[in-house]
Every structure is written in C-alpha cells, then in structure tokens.
Design a protein around this motif. Structure first.
Motif, mmCIF file in Angstrom:
data_model
loop_
_atom_site.group_PDB
_atom_site.id
_atom_site.type_symbol
_atom_site.label_atom_id
_atom_site.label_comp_id
_atom_site.label_asym_id
_atom_site.label_seq_id
_atom_site.Cartn_x
_atom_site.Cartn_y
_atom_site.Cartn_z
ATOM 1 N N ALA A 223 0.828 -1.212 0.000
ATOM 2 C CA ALA A 223 0.000 0.000 0.000
ATOM 3 C C ALA A 223 0.861 1.260 0.000
ATOM 4 C CB ALA A 223 -0.931 -0.006 1.212
ATOM 5 N N ILE A 224 1.927 1.266 0.791
ATOM 6 C CA ILE A 224 2.798 2.446 0.853
ATOM 7 C C ILE A 224 3.481 2.664 -0.500
ATOM 8 C CG2 ILE A 224 4.811 3.508 1.958
ATOM 9 C CD1 ILE A 224 4.118 1.983 4.505
ATOM 10 N N ILE A 225 3.948 1.569 -1.096
ATOM 11 C CA ILE A 225 4.617 1.682 -2.401
ATOM 12 C C ILE A 225 3.642 2.234 -3.445
ATOM 13 C CG2 ILE A 225 5.679 0.363 -4.296
ATOM 14 C CD1 ILE A 225 6.687 -1.597 -2.014
ATOM 15 N N GLY A 226 2.408 1.717 -3.436
ATOM 16 C CA GLY A 226 1.395 2.188 -4.387
ATOM 17 C C GLY A 226 1.061 3.650 -4.173
ATOM 18 N N LEU A 227 0.967 4.031 -2.923
ATOM 19 C CA LEU A 227 0.664 5.413 -2.576
ATOM 20 C C LEU A 227 1.751 6.350 -3.115
ATOM 21 C CD1 LEU A 227 -1.228 7.184 -0.789
ATOM 22 C CD2 LEU A 227 0.357 6.725 1.103
ATOM 23 N N GLY A 228 2.989 6.008 -2.843
ATOM 24 C CA GLY A 228 4.106 6.836 -3.293
ATOM 25 C C GLY A 228 4.159 6.943 -4.805
ATOM 26 N N ARG A 229 3.986 5.808 -5.440
ATOM 27 C CA ARG A 229 4.032 5.826 -6.912
ATOM 28 C C ARG A 229 2.880 6.636 -7.483
ATOM 29 N NH1 ARG A 229 6.728 1.188 -9.765
ATOM 30 N NH2 ARG A 229 5.076 1.647 -11.232
ATOM 31 N N GLY A 230 1.699 6.483 -6.893
ATOM 32 C CA GLY A 230 0.540 7.234 -7.348
ATOM 33 C C GLY A 230 0.742 8.735 -7.204
ATOM 34 N N LEU A 231 1.501 9.124 -6.192
ATOM 35 C CA LEU A 231 1.776 10.547 -5.964
ATOM 36 C C LEU A 231 3.002 11.017 -6.743
ATOM 37 C CD1 LEU A 231 1.071 10.618 -2.121
ATOM 38 C CD2 LEU A 231 -0.264 11.791 -3.880
ATOM 39 N N ARG A 232 3.519 10.135 -7.622
ATOM 40 C CA ARG A 232 4.704 10.443 -8.431
ATOM 41 C C ARG A 232 5.919 10.743 -7.565
ATOM 42 N NH1 ARG A 232 1.629 8.659 -11.213
ATOM 43 N NH2 ARG A 232 0.532 9.387 -13.070
ATOM 44 N N MET A 233 6.002 10.052 -6.438
ATOM 45 C CA MET A 233 7.179 10.196 -5.590
ATOM 46 C C MET A 233 8.090 8.993 -5.844
ATOM 47 S SD MET A 233 5.136 11.192 -2.108
ATOM 48 C CE MET A 233 6.504 11.695 -1.049
ATOM 49 N N ASP A 234 9.386 9.171 -5.585
ATOM 50 C CA ASP A 234 10.271 8.008 -5.599
ATOM 51 C C ASP A 234 10.057 7.261 -4.291
ATOM 52 O OD1 ASP A 234 11.294 8.820 -7.997
ATOM 53 O OD2 ASP A 234 13.155 9.640 -7.176
ATOM 54 N N VAL A 235 9.967 5.949 -4.357
ATOM 55 C CA VAL A 235 9.815 5.156 -3.137
ATOM 56 C C VAL A 235 11.102 4.368 -2.909
ATOM 57 C CG1 VAL A 235 8.463 3.413 -1.935
ATOM 58 C CG2 VAL A 235 7.336 4.952 -3.573
ATOM 59 N N ILE A 236 11.713 4.595 -1.763
ATOM 60 C CA ILE A 236 12.937 3.868 -1.411
ATOM 61 C C ILE A 236 12.609 2.889 -0.292
ATOM 62 C CG2 ILE A 236 15.300 4.060 -0.508
ATOM 63 C CD1 ILE A 236 15.405 6.919 -1.565
ATOM 64 N N GLY A 253 7.057 -3.377 -7.595
ATOM 65 C CA GLY A 253 7.394 -2.199 -8.386
ATOM 66 C C GLY A 253 8.138 -1.116 -7.619
ATOM 67 N N CYS A 254 8.858 -1.521 -6.570
ATOM 68 C CA CYS A 254 9.679 -0.549 -5.829
ATOM 69 C C CYS A 254 11.115 -0.654 -6.344
ATOM 70 C CB CYS A 254 9.636 -0.852 -4.332
ATOM 71 S SG CYS A 254 10.655 0.250 -3.358
ATOM 72 N N HIS A 255 11.605 0.405 -6.945
ATOM 73 C CA HIS A 255 12.873 0.311 -7.667
ATOM 74 C C HIS A 255 14.082 0.865 -6.929
ATOM 75 C CE1 HIS A 255 10.514 -0.986 -10.984
ATOM 76 N NE2 HIS A 255 9.845 0.153 -11.064
ATOM 77 N N TYR A 256 13.856 1.517 -5.803
ATOM 78 C CA TYR A 256 14.989 2.105 -5.092
ATOM 79 C C TYR A 256 15.222 1.343 -3.792
ATOM 80 C CZ TYR A 256 14.374 5.900 -8.389
ATOM 81 O OH TYR A 256 14.252 6.632 -9.538
ATOM 82 N N ILE A 257 16.435 0.858 -3.655
ATOM 83 C CA ILE A 257 16.758 -0.048 -2.560
ATOM 84 C C ILE A 257 17.946 0.468 -1.760
ATOM 85 C CG2 ILE A 257 17.417 -2.424 -1.984
ATOM 86 C CD1 ILE A 257 14.799 -2.370 -3.507
ATOM 87 N N GLN A 258 17.798 0.357 -0.420
ATOM 88 C CA GLN A 258 18.908 0.686 0.469
ATOM 89 C C GLN A 258 18.962 -0.387 1.532
ATOM 90 O OE1 GLN A 258 18.458 4.585 2.222
ATOM 91 N NE2 GLN A 258 20.281 4.383 3.519
ATOM 92 N N GLY A 259 20.134 -0.947 1.767
ATOM 93 C CA GLY A 259 20.217 -1.969 2.800
ATOM 94 C C GLY A 259 21.519 -2.739 2.736
ATOM 95 N N TYR A 260 21.706 -3.586 3.761
ATOM 96 C CA TYR A 260 22.941 -4.368 3.853
ATOM 97 C C TYR A 260 23.129 -5.262 2.630
ATOM 98 C CZ TYR A 260 22.860 -3.119 8.869
ATOM 99 O OH TYR A 260 22.840 -2.461 10.054
ATOM 100 N N TRP A 261 22.020 -5.601 1.933
ATOM 101 C CA TRP A 261 22.121 -6.435 0.731
ATOM 102 C C TRP A 261 23.141 -5.851 -0.233
ATOM 103 C CZ3 TRP A 261 21.240 -11.008 -1.185
ATOM 104 C CH2 TRP A 261 21.217 -11.176 -2.588
ATOM 105 N N PHE A 262 23.113 -4.542 -0.423
ATOM 106 C CA PHE A 262 24.111 -3.910 -1.295
ATOM 107 C C PHE A 262 25.353 -3.517 -0.517
ATOM 108 C CE2 PHE A 262 20.427 -3.338 -4.111
ATOM 109 C CZ PHE A 262 20.976 -3.914 -5.249
ATOM 110 N N SER A 263 25.159 -2.878 0.620
ATOM 111 C CA SER A 263 26.307 -2.532 1.461
ATOM 112 C C SER A 263 25.853 -1.979 2.798
ATOM 113 C CB SER A 263 27.181 -1.475 0.761
ATOM 114 O OG SER A 263 28.195 -1.015 1.640
ATOM 115 N N ARG A 264 26.615 -2.287 3.835
ATOM 116 C CA ARG A 264 26.443 -1.589 5.103
ATOM 117 C C ARG A 264 26.962 -0.175 4.929
ATOM 118 N NH1 ARG A 264 25.959 -4.537 9.955
ATOM 119 N NH2 ARG A 264 25.507 -6.694 9.422
ATOM 120 N N PRO A 265 26.584 0.716 5.815
ATOM 121 C CA PRO A 265 27.213 2.039 5.783
ATOM 122 C C PRO A 265 28.707 1.884 6.078
ATOM 123 C CG PRO A 265 25.273 2.021 7.242
ATOM 124 C CD PRO A 265 25.585 0.599 6.894
#
Ligand code: C2E
Ligand code: MG
Ligand code: MG
Ligand code: MG
Length: 285
Positions: A223-236, A253-265
């Motif tokens: 629901a949050i992803i749909g809401l953001g996309r509907g409002l033309r916002m980027d969803v991370i 359909g969420c295309h922006y990802i942040q997390g340990y999967w790619f890298s820790r800070p």
C-alpha cells in the motif's frame, strides 16, 4: 499505592534516576567537545536503483558516527542528546557541509550526479533562516542543489510549526529534494503527503524486513509503495538484507533499494570502491 513503595525502594528508584541524569550529563559534556576534537565521522550507505535486472547506485545517505576512545557510538544513542541540548543545530550543519564536500569530490572523480541524502532534526529545520544556511553551504562547497536530498520524519511535520511549510518550499525552490524517512512508523497522516512538498518516501525497514512471509506486513508495504508511486514520488525501501526481500520489492514495483544487501554504511574511503562497482550497469540482481 504510595504505601506499596518502601523507603528503600524509593531510594533505589531515585538512585537509578540520578545515575541516568549523570550519564546524560556526561554524554552531553563529551558531545560538546566532540566537534572540536574531530570525533565525528560520516559513514555512507549506497541507494541503488534496480530495474529490469540491472542495478546502479544513484546516491548515498550520510550517517553520523561518534568515536569516543576508539569506540563507535550509535546515533540512536547520541542524536537524542544532541537534540535535547540544542547542539544538533551546530553538529547538523557540520554533517551537511561534510557530506556535500565529500560527495562533491566523488562527483569530480568519476561519479557525477551522485545524490547525497542528509538526515535533519526538527530543531535544525525550525531554526530561523535554515534554507539560507543550506544555500550558503551549497555555495561554499560547490555542491549542486539538484543532487541534495534532505530527509525528515513525520514527527517533524506533526509538530505543526507554522513556518515548516514555508521552509520546505524554500528548500524546494532551491532545487533540493525532500524525503519522508521511516514512513509508516509515525502517525502517517496522509494529509502530510498532500500538504507538504515531499519528493521521496522511504518505507521503514520494520515493514519490509518481514514483508515477504508476513501477509499483513506485505499488504502494508504494498500500500505504501502504491501510494508513493501514485503521488509520483520516488519510493525507497530501507533495510533490505535478503534476496527474498529484493524479489518482493521488485514484484511490487519498488525500484529504489537501500540496505545491507548492497552494502552496510561504510567510511568514505571504504565506500568509494563499492560505489564505483555499483556505478556500472550489471546483471547481478
Ligand atoms: P535512518 O535515517 O532511518 O537511517 C537508516 C538506518 O538503518 C541506519 O542506522 C542504517 O545503518 C540502518 N540500516 C541500513 N540498512 C540496513 C539493513 O539492511 N538492516 C538493518 N538492520 N539496518 C540497516 P544508523 O546509521 O544507526 O542511524 C540511525 C538513525 O540515526 C538514522 O535512521 C537517523 O534517524 C539518525 N541519524 C543518523 N545520522 C544522522 C544525522 O546526521 N543527523 C540526524 N539528525 N540524524 C541522524
Ligand atoms: Mg535517513
Ligand atoms: Mg529511515
Ligand atoms: Mg530511523
């Protein structure tokens, strides 16, 4: 009820309270010297765009670290202290300047256009002349406003300070993007999404972490992803650690990802090779 607490218990209670107060004061004192003593450092975590089997870093989030006698202290422990004492205003400006300076040097060395996300406390935004101070830091560091993202939380908007809207509009008119961080954990009034100039929603990690196997959390994330996309916002999506979570987000359909999967800070030096390796399109996901 008062009788239920014996004298000794009362003493015990006030002792721990006293200890807490002392601990707080010690922290506050140590923090007041941390800037001068160069004890703050920024770590960076990549934000990656994943689409059609390719992934590419589009930005980094700057995350504050405090080194005390060789020990790293987590921001969850010291940011609240800085906020309460008001020191966050000065430290926050240091964070902004340091992040802009660092990411600008990456722009100039093979990573042009990399976005830089900086977390804001409400004290900073509510301090008069905030937008002008941000503009001055951009000027000073040569960092393009179009690559800056400022992350705020729902609690900041909830305080309903009259100038908030004007300040956010001023920032927007400079070309800066505003992200709503930890979305879903606060009061999540949908009115905020309408009333304020917000460009990015960050879905809190608590939803995503268990979304793939928890149907109800999955429904909330969806629901949050749909809401953001509907409002033309980027969803991370924040806090992505597993391939199952990646697959779930791709399907939603969420295309922006942040997390340990790619890298820790990581520190600036350590994150640089990670950013370079994530800057070329590949088929690894
Ligand atoms: P945040 O802005 O929501 O930042 C994301 C937090 O999630 C970071 O914690 C990050 O290390 C962590 N994280 C990222 N990927 C994963 C993952 O895959 N799994 C898990 N379990 N965690 C992940 P961190 O660095 O400890 O920062 C905590 C919070 O402190 C931040 O949450 C932010 O609210 C605050 N903070 C950090 N730096 C600053 C700053 O410069 N200024 C202000 N005002 N707040 C800051
Ligand atoms: Mg953040
Ligand atoms: Mg967050
Ligand atoms: Mg957070």
């Amino acid at each position: 009820r008062a009788k239920a607490y014996g004298k000794s218990q009362l003493a015990l209670y006030s002792e721990t309270l006293q200890e807490e107060v002392n601990h707080r004061l010690t922290l506050e004192n140590a923090l007041s010297e941390a800037l001068l003593r160069n004890q703050f450092e920024l770590y960076y975590q990549p934000i990656v765009k994943v689409e059609g089997g390719t992934s590419r870093v589009i930005g980094v989030e700057a995350l504050l670290r405090w080194w005390q006698d060789g020990t790293m202290i987590s921001p969850d422990e010291f940011i609240p202290v800085l906020e309460e004492s008001g020191q966050i205003v000065e430290v926050g400006e240091w964070v902004l300047r340091e992040a802009c300076r660092q990411v600008k040097s990456w722009h100039d060395n093979g990573l042009p256009g990399l976005r830089c996300s900086v977390n804001l406390s409400s004290r900073q935004l509510h301090e008069g002349g905030f937008a002008a101070r941000v503009a001055a830091v951009l000027e000073e560091t040569g960092f393009p406003a179009s690559s800056l993202v400022l992350e705020i939380t729902e609690s900041l908007l909830m305080q309903d300070v009259p100038d908030t809207l004007a300040t956010l509009r001023e920032l927007e008119s400079l070309g800066i993007r505003i992200a709503l961080d930890d979305f879903g954990t606060g009061f999540s009034s949908l009115g905020y999404l309408h009333r304020y100039p917000l460009h990015i929603i960050k879905v809190d990690k608590s939803f995503i972490t268990r979304a793939p196997d928890d149907e109800r959390l999955g429904a909330i994330s969806r629901a949050i992803i749909g809401l953001g996309r509907g409002l033309r916002m980027d969803v991370i999506a924040e806090g992505i650690e597993t391939p199952e979570q990646m697959r779930f987000l791709r399907d939603e359909g969420c295309h922006y990802i942040q997390g340990y999967w790619f890298s820790r800070p990581l520190s600036a030096d350590n994150i640089h090779p990670v950013l370079v390796s994530l800057s070329t399109l590949d088929e690894s996901v």
